[in-house]
Design a protein around this motif. Structure first.
Motif, short mmCIF file in Angstrom:
data_model
loop_
_atom_site.label_atom_id
_atom_site.label_comp_id
_atom_site.label_asym_id
_atom_site.label_seq_id
_atom_site.Cartn_x
_atom_site.Cartn_y
_atom_site.Cartn_z
N ALA A 61 0.28 12.17 1.03
CA ALA A 61 -0.89 12.01 0.17
C ALA A 61 -1.19 10.52 -0.06
O ALA A 61 -0.29 9.73 -0.31
CB ALA A 61 -0.64 12.70 -1.18
N PHE A 62 -2.47 10.17 0.07
CA PHE A 62 -2.99 8.84 -0.27
C PHE A 62 -2.37 7.72 0.56
O PHE A 62 -2.36 6.56 0.14
CB PHE A 62 -2.78 8.56 -1.77
N ARG A 63 -1.87 8.03 1.73
CA ARG A 63 -1.27 7.01 2.60
C ARG A 63 -2.24 5.85 2.82
O ARG A 63 -3.44 6.06 3.06
CB ARG A 63 -0.88 7.61 3.94
N THR B 180 0.87 -1.18 0.00
CA THR B 180 0.00 0.00 0.00
C THR B 180 0.90 1.23 0.00
O THR B 180 2.09 1.15 0.32
CB THR B 180 -0.93 0.03 1.22
N PRO C 84 -1.79 9.79 -7.63
CA PRO C 84 -0.73 8.86 -7.18
C PRO C 84 0.08 8.26 -8.33
O PRO C 84 1.17 7.76 -8.11
CB PRO C 84 -1.52 7.76 -6.45
N SER D 170 -3.77 2.54 -6.81
CA SER D 170 -4.92 3.42 -6.68
C SER D 170 -4.77 4.64 -7.60
O SER D 170 -3.70 5.24 -7.68
CB SER D 170 -5.06 3.90 -5.23
N GLY E 90 -6.66 7.23 -7.07
CA GLY E 90 -6.88 8.36 -6.17
C GLY E 90 -7.71 9.47 -6.77
O GLY E 90 -8.61 9.26 -7.58
N TYR E 91 -7.40 10.68 -6.38
CA TYR E 91 -8.07 11.88 -6.87
C TYR E 91 -7.33 12.39 -8.10
O TYR E 91 -6.12 12.67 -8.05
CB TYR E 91 -8.06 12.94 -5.77
N ASN F 58 -6.10 12.26 4.27
CA ASN F 58 -5.11 12.37 3.20
C ASN F 58 -5.60 11.76 1.88
O ASN F 58 -4.81 11.43 1.01
CB ASN F 58 -3.80 11.70 3.62
N ASN F 59 -6.92 11.61 1.74
CA ASN F 59 -7.47 10.96 0.55
C ASN F 59 -8.03 11.94 -0.48
O ASN F 59 -8.69 11.53 -1.45
CB ASN F 59 -8.56 9.96 0.95
N GLN G 299 -3.49 3.72 0.81
CA GLN G 299 -4.31 3.29 -0.32
C GLN G 299 -3.54 2.26 -1.13
O GLN G 299 -2.32 2.16 -1.04
CB GLN G 299 -4.70 4.48 -1.19
#
Length: 366
Positions: free
Chosen positions: A240-242, A223, A255, A248, A250-251, A357-358, A244
């Protein structure tokens, strides 16, 4: 507009504009709504199947005009989702292949240091580098035997301290470094892809204002541990995105794409050596926490950008070799030092939350 960029002429135009000016700003307001009608790529890029290919061509031509040696690829996830999204893969040689010093502080911890160094030697296709191990208060006989036995593979700088001080160790060690770039690397990191350093060094060729390049770091379970740093997350700064999944999107696919951030972690951070010294290195008042974020913000004050490159992938067994913990005094100092900037990250939308952080939308009470 050029016919060969049909369906993405505006994209090509913006790329050409970016070649002659850096006076391009983002306005973080909703100024209009994008129409979505039948036949529009706003609904489905399949309506204009040439868009993905022609957009790829526009980026490749942009790189060639700027003499950047990289191949424009469509990532696998973008291909599946039929997205006009691209990835830059740099190749050797990279503009004289500047020498890189890989700086690794350690206190014993051979169970992490040895796999770290082995992975660098075995999996790095970029050959113009040296490894410098900063020996900070090691005590075990096995450690010194390892240093002696491998003196042909890396140099050792002995740097004793009264207590562990991340900022001091780096600042002192950097005085001995004179290569163009220095890779700040934790000893609990392990290389995954062989072109990791090629991709990081190559990122500096994108623009002369690049000051540091960060990597995609994974936990042992694959992850995300790090995909850039966002200011203001949980009141200070966060990765950021920790946690996931590795792949992923993500947004906005952040990522998985090369992009600017205000900061990246120094667990694996390639920096311009002269710039590091020019800004005074890491703040000595941040001995344990946020010294890397602070360093990146000082780079930003010099109008140098911090770039995250997901094509450099490594494992990071976070803080396995040092004591875990929070440092409230340093957090408070860091927030006071940077003031309003902490809650107005220029690379993070003001419409997104600082509670996670998502990159999810802000809640009504924020």
């Amino acid at each position: 507009f050029y016919d060969k960029y049909k369906s993405c002429q505006d994209y090509d135009l913006i790329l050409r504009v970016s070649e002659i000016t850096d006076k391009i700003k983002h306005i973080p307001k909703i100024l209009y709504h994008w129409r979505s009608i039948p036949g529009s790529t706003a609904m489905d890029v399949a309506f204009k199947p040439e868009q993905q290919t022609n957009g790829q061509l526009a980026v490749q031509d942009h790189l060639e005009r700027r003499n950047i040696k990289a191949v424009v690829e469509v990532p696998e996830f973008a291909e599946k989702l039929r997205l006009s999204l691209y990835n830059l893969k740099f190749s050797l040689p990279i503009k004289e292949n500047p020498k890189v010093t890989i700086l690794i502080p350690t206190k014993d911890g051979l169970n992490y240091l040895k796999p770290c160094i082995d992975s660098i030697i075995e999996k790095t296709d970029y050959t113009n580098y040296e490894i410098v191990v900063v020996n900070n208060n090691s005590e075990e006989k096995e450690t010194f035997n390892y240093f002696k036995k491998n003196s042909d593979k890396f140099k050792v700088i002995d740097l004793p301290t009264d207590k562990f001080d991340f900022a001091y160790i780096h600042n002192k060690a950097m005085k001995n470094i004179n290569t163009k770039y220095t890779l700040l690397l934790n000893n609990d990191v392990k290389v995954i892809n062989k072109d990791w350093l090629t991709q990081m060094v190559g990122t500096f060729t994108i623009s002369p204002d690049v000051g540091a390049v960060g990597a995609k770091l994974l936990y042992e379970d694959k992850t995300l541990q790090h995909a850039g740093v966002v200011l203001g997350i949980h009141t200070t700064a966060g990765h950021a995105f920790r946690a996931q999944p590795e792949n992923s999107i993500g947004y906005m696919f952040f990522p998985q794409v090369i992009r600017n951030y205000s900061a990246c972690t120094a667990a694996c951070l390639l920096v311009d050596t002269d710039l590091y010294k020019k800004v005074g290195g890491m703040d000595p008042k941040l001995a344990m926490a946020y010294n890397d974020v602070d360093l990146c913000l000082k780079f930003g004050e010099k109008n140098r950008r911090i770039v995250y490159n997901p094509n450099a992938v490594l494992f990071h067994y976070e803080m396995k070799s040092r004591t875990k913990g929070e440092y409230p005094g340093e957090s408070t100092y860091f927030r006071k030092k940077w003031g309003d900037l902490i809650f107005s990250d220029p690379f993070y939308s003001p419409h997104l939350t600082l509670r996670a952080n998502n990159f999810s939308l802000k809640e009504h009470d924020e």
